[in-house]
Design a protein around this motif. Sequence first.
Motif, PDB file in Angstrom:
ATOM      1  N   LEU A 183       0.818  -1.216   0.000  1.00  0.00           N
ATOM      2  CA  LEU A 183       0.000   0.000   0.000  1.00  0.00           C
ATOM      3  C   LEU A 183       0.855   1.272   0.000  1.00  0.00           C
ATOM      4  O   LEU A 183       0.483   2.285  -0.605  1.00  0.00           O
ATOM      5  CB  LEU A 183      -0.927  -0.005   1.212  1.00  0.00           C
ATOM      6  N   PHE A 184       2.019   1.236   0.674  1.00  0.00           N
ATOM      7  CA  PHE A 184       2.878   2.422   0.776  1.00  0.00           C
ATOM      8  C   PHE A 184       3.844   2.538  -0.410  1.00  0.00           C
ATOM      9  O   PHE A 184       4.555   3.539  -0.531  1.00  0.00           O
ATOM     10  CB  PHE A 184       3.687   2.374   2.072  1.00  0.00           C
ATOM     11  N   TRP A 185       3.884   1.542  -1.265  1.00  0.00           N
ATOM     12  CA  TRP A 185       4.926   1.341  -2.270  1.00  0.00           C
ATOM     13  C   TRP A 185       5.323   2.612  -3.022  1.00  0.00           C
ATOM     14  O   TRP A 185       6.501   2.970  -3.086  1.00  0.00           O
ATOM     15  CB  TRP A 185       4.438   0.274  -3.262  1.00  0.00           C
ATOM     16  N   ASP A 186       4.350   3.296  -3.630  1.00  0.00           N
ATOM     17  CA  ASP A 186       4.694   4.392  -4.562  1.00  0.00           C
ATOM     18  C   ASP A 186       4.375   5.775  -4.007  1.00  0.00           C
ATOM     19  O   ASP A 186       4.269   6.741  -4.764  1.00  0.00           O
ATOM     20  CB  ASP A 186       3.983   4.185  -5.900  1.00  0.00           C
ATOM     21  N   TRP A 187       4.242   5.892  -2.698  1.00  0.00           N
ATOM     22  CA  TRP A 187       4.027   7.203  -2.108  1.00  0.00           C
ATOM     23  C   TRP A 187       5.364   7.907  -1.864  1.00  0.00           C
ATOM     24  O   TRP A 187       6.390   7.236  -1.640  1.00  0.00           O
ATOM     25  CB  TRP A 187       3.230   7.088  -0.811  1.00  0.00           C
ATOM     26  N   PRO A 188       5.362   9.235  -1.859  1.00  0.00           N
ATOM     27  CA  PRO A 188       6.620   9.988  -1.710  1.00  0.00           C
ATOM     28  C   PRO A 188       7.372   9.601  -0.432  1.00  0.00           C
ATOM     29  O   PRO A 188       6.796   9.547   0.652  1.00  0.00           O
ATOM     30  CB  PRO A 188       6.140  11.447  -1.648  1.00  0.00           C
ATOM     31  N   GLY A 189       8.677   9.316  -0.597  1.00  0.00           N
ATOM     32  CA  GLY A 189       9.521   8.987   0.546  1.00  0.00           C
ATOM     33  C   GLY A 189       9.468   7.542   0.987  1.00  0.00           C
ATOM     34  O   GLY A 189      10.144   7.153   1.941  1.00  0.00           O
ATOM     35  N   CYS A 190       8.654   6.709   0.316  1.00  0.00           N
ATOM     36  CA  CYS A 190       8.483   5.308   0.732  1.00  0.00           C
ATOM     37  C   CYS A 190       9.122   4.326  -0.254  1.00  0.00           C
ATOM     38  O   CYS A 190       9.153   3.119   0.015  1.00  0.00           O
ATOM     39  CB  CYS A 190       7.004   4.973   0.865  1.00  0.00           C
ATOM     40  N   GLU A 191       9.637   4.833  -1.381  1.00  0.00           N
ATOM     41  CA  GLU A 191      10.086   3.950  -2.452  1.00  0.00           C
ATOM     42  C   GLU A 191      11.278   3.091  -2.043  1.00  0.00           C
ATOM     43  O   GLU A 191      11.355   1.906  -2.414  1.00  0.00           O
ATOM     44  CB  GLU A 191      10.459   4.768  -3.702  1.00  0.00           C
ATOM     45  N   ASP A 192      12.213   3.655  -1.302  1.00  0.00           N
ATOM     46  CA  ASP A 192      13.450   2.931  -0.984  1.00  0.00           C
ATOM     47  C   ASP A 192      13.207   1.688  -0.141  1.00  0.00           C
ATOM     48  O   ASP A 192      13.894   0.678  -0.291  1.00  0.00           O
ATOM     49  CB  ASP A 192      14.426   3.864  -0.256  1.00  0.00           C
ATOM     50  N   LEU A 193      12.244   1.756   0.774  1.00  0.00           N
ATOM     51  CA  LEU A 193      11.973   0.609   1.648  1.00  0.00           C
ATOM     52  C   LEU A 193      11.195  -0.475   0.918  1.00  0.00           C
ATOM     53  O   LEU A 193      11.412  -1.668   1.160  1.00  0.00           O
ATOM     54  CB  LEU A 193      11.176   1.062   2.880  1.00  0.00           C
ATOM     55  N   GLY A 194      10.301  -0.080   0.003  1.00  0.00           N
ATOM     56  CA  GLY A 194       9.311  -0.982  -0.577  1.00  0.00           C
ATOM     57  C   GLY A 194       9.797  -2.305  -1.102  1.00  0.00           C
ATOM     58  O   GLY A 194       9.592  -3.354  -0.482  1.00  0.00           O
ATOM     59  N   GLU A 195      10.487  -2.316  -2.232  1.00  0.00           N
ATOM     60  CA  GLU A 195      10.792  -3.571  -2.911  1.00  0.00           C
ATOM     61  C   GLU A 195      11.735  -4.478  -2.134  1.00  0.00           C
ATOM     62  O   GLU A 195      11.456  -5.675  -1.992  1.00  0.00           O
ATOM     63  CB  GLU A 195      11.362  -3.289  -4.306  1.00  0.00           C
ATOM     64  N   PRO A 196      12.871  -3.991  -1.589  1.00  0.00           N
ATOM     65  CA  PRO A 196      13.759  -4.896  -0.848  1.00  0.00           C
ATOM     66  C   PRO A 196      13.073  -5.536   0.365  1.00  0.00           C
ATOM     67  O   PRO A 196      13.216  -6.739   0.608  1.00  0.00           O
ATOM     68  CB  PRO A 196      14.925  -3.986  -0.428  1.00  0.00           C
ATOM     69  N   ALA A 197      12.339  -4.732   1.129  1.00  0.00           N
ATOM     70  CA  ALA A 197      11.669  -5.258   2.323  1.00  0.00           C
ATOM     71  C   ALA A 197      10.572  -6.241   1.948  1.00  0.00           C
ATOM     72  O   ALA A 197      10.371  -7.255   2.626  1.00  0.00           O
ATOM     73  CB  ALA A 197      11.091  -4.101   3.141  1.00  0.00           C
ATOM     74  N   LEU A 198       9.861  -5.957   0.872  1.00  0.00           N
ATOM     75  CA  LEU A 198       8.790  -6.845   0.431  1.00  0.00           C
ATOM     76  C   LEU A 198       9.360  -8.195  -0.010  1.00  0.00           C
ATOM     77  O   LEU A 198       8.838  -9.258   0.366  1.00  0.00           O
ATOM     78  CB  LEU A 198       8.016  -6.195  -0.718  1.00  0.00           C
ATOM     79  N   THR A 199      10.451  -8.163  -0.766  1.00  0.00           N
ATOM     80  CA  THR A 199      11.074  -9.402  -1.231  1.00  0.00           C
ATOM     81  C   THR A 199      11.563 -10.238  -0.062  1.00  0.00           C
ATOM     82  O   THR A 199      11.341 -11.461  -0.013  1.00  0.00           O
ATOM     83  CB  THR A 199      12.250  -9.078  -2.174  1.00  0.00           C
ATOM     84  N   GLU A 200      12.230  -9.601   0.897  1.00  0.00           N
ATOM     85  CA  GLU A 200      12.742 -10.348   2.051  1.00  0.00           C
ATOM     86  C   GLU A 200      11.606 -10.891   2.917  1.00  0.00           C
ATOM     87  O   GLU A 200      11.691 -12.003   3.441  1.00  0.00           O
ATOM     88  CB  GLU A 200      13.654  -9.448   2.894  1.00  0.00           C
ATOM     89  N   SER A 201      10.517 -10.149   3.046  1.00  0.00           N
ATOM     90  CA  SER A 201       9.375 -10.620   3.835  1.00  0.00           C
ATOM     91  C   SER A 201       8.751 -11.863   3.202  1.00  0.00           C
ATOM     92  O   SER A 201       8.393 -12.823   3.899  1.00  0.00           O
ATOM     93  CB  SER A 201       8.324  -9.514   3.960  1.00  0.00           C
ATOM     94  N   VAL A 202       8.619 -11.856   1.879  1.00  0.00           N
ATOM     95  CA  VAL A 202       8.057 -13.007   1.178  1.00  0.00           C
ATOM     96  C   VAL A 202       8.940 -14.235   1.387  1.00  0.00           C
ATOM     97  O   VAL A 202       8.455 -15.346   1.638  1.00  0.00           O
ATOM     98  CB  VAL A 202       7.887 -12.697  -0.322  1.00  0.00           C
ATOM     99  N   ARG A 203      10.254 -14.048   1.301  1.00  0.00           N
ATOM    100  CA  ARG A 203      11.178 -15.164   1.499  1.00  0.00           C
ATOM    101  C   ARG A 203      11.102 -15.699   2.930  1.00  0.00           C
ATOM    102  O   ARG A 203      11.123 -16.914   3.156  1.00  0.00           O
ATOM    103  CB  ARG A 203      12.603 -14.720   1.183  1.00  0.00           C
ATOM    104  N   GLU A 204      11.036 -14.778   3.897  1.00  0.00           N
ATOM    105  CA  GLU A 204      10.993 -15.228   5.294  1.00  0.00           C
ATOM    106  C   GLU A 204       9.715 -16.004   5.582  1.00  0.00           C
ATOM    107  O   GLU A 204       9.737 -17.013   6.297  1.00  0.00           O
ATOM    108  CB  GLU A 204      11.095 -14.040   6.253  1.00  0.00           C
TER     109      GLU A 204
END
Length: 493
Positions: A397-418
Amino acid sequence: MFSPKESRRCSRELLSDIPLFNGLADSVTDQLLAASRVVSIPAHTQIFSVQSPVKEAFVLVRGTLRRSTRLAGEVEKTLELIQSPQLLAPGEVFGAERYTSQCESLGSSLILVIDAWRLRAIVQQDLPLSDRLIQLLALRLRSTECDVTSYHYGLSATQRVLDYLLAQGGEALKSAGETPVTLRPSKKMIAARLGITPESFSRCLRELIDLGLIVVDGRVLYIQNAALRDYENGNPERRMSFSRRERAEIIRPRKKLSAGALVNLCGRLRVLSQRLATSWAMIATGLPPAKYQVRLRALVGDFERVDKRLDGLALAPQVGERLQAVQAIWPAYREALLGSATPAEAAAVLGLSEKMLEATDAMTKAAELCGETPDAHYVNTAGRNRMISQRVCKLFLFWDWPGCEDLGEPALTESVREFARNLTELQQNSHGVAELALQLKEVDAQWQVFIASLLPDLSRARRTHHARVVFTEGERLLRLMDTTVKLYERLGK
């Protein structure tokens, strides 16, 4: 009784939707069709009344009905709240000349009206139909005997509420997953049917929620099938039961929390840290805010109640110190959550949610280490996946909002793996309990559905629609994981 304009001929397909009449011989079905008509009635319409002649039999096809009678002093007693297709008052239809009860619709309903004399003649002629009717009457008799017994011998109000919900869910509940039940009658009506006050009914629901047996979302209630089993007393073949407690037992102080229960309680703050941000994001996405604002404020209350309960426990120093760290972050996080919900504030809310996640996770890990048992570890591992179900939703939900881009994809990928790693570990350690293994299988299936929902397609091209789909699938996964955590906690006692 009903206007001809409201009536139409009964169809063969509609008759087959009624369990009593499904699968009968064609000749019998033809006779029933000739003797029947279908009536659509609005809410608060009387279908039959006390002392009215039993000239017609009534079958609910769709809707919600209330059957009642009047006791001495004109006190009205609810006999049934009816939501499933069935013949109304069969004992009166086949054993009386006049109705001794009355029935009204609580909402718009579809009723099958059958000529009573012709129905009786068909039953006399057809052995399969008469056999079904005998079974129906026997079930009603057994239910009546259980009701009478429950008011006098040992069945608590909580047990009566649970029995009612299970009856609405159907006899054949699965061993895992969940069964949705929609409570169409009001709490007041259900409480009257069970012989308790509305306040007592609400307390019983709260007890069932706290035990993980049900999850309530508005009028829809989800029975958690695997949680119904009596693991604590070593008899998972039997459903949990609630006997009346002696007064001394009711006022006795609660025993100390088990290691698994403490880990679960700490883990609730961890998952709530993510649910709060997810609900805030649903408002900021532009969905109608009323529903999600109510949800957000309820979650704020849940967080504070769990925090207060932990604060009242005699925690080990390493757990207590980390609880203080959580409490230090909470005021700022609470203020951000209850403030303006727009994408402009998203980076601040996301940052605080990650900070709160780190603090609550440290506290939960400390509780696991204090437990020093494999059971506490598995409760924490299941609890991590419970949290991840919401973190993935939050990051989406936060993926493409201003200031949230850097956390989005790496954290999402690691969460899915965990999540996948944790699920594999749990599946390899289901303690030989069939229901837990089946529950983990349900989790795996819903996890695949949830991950698939993250991918855009033409059917959910609009952001608001896509967000609603992801949120809904995430909530289903959360309910399954919450029950899984509870099962590991109970198996460890």
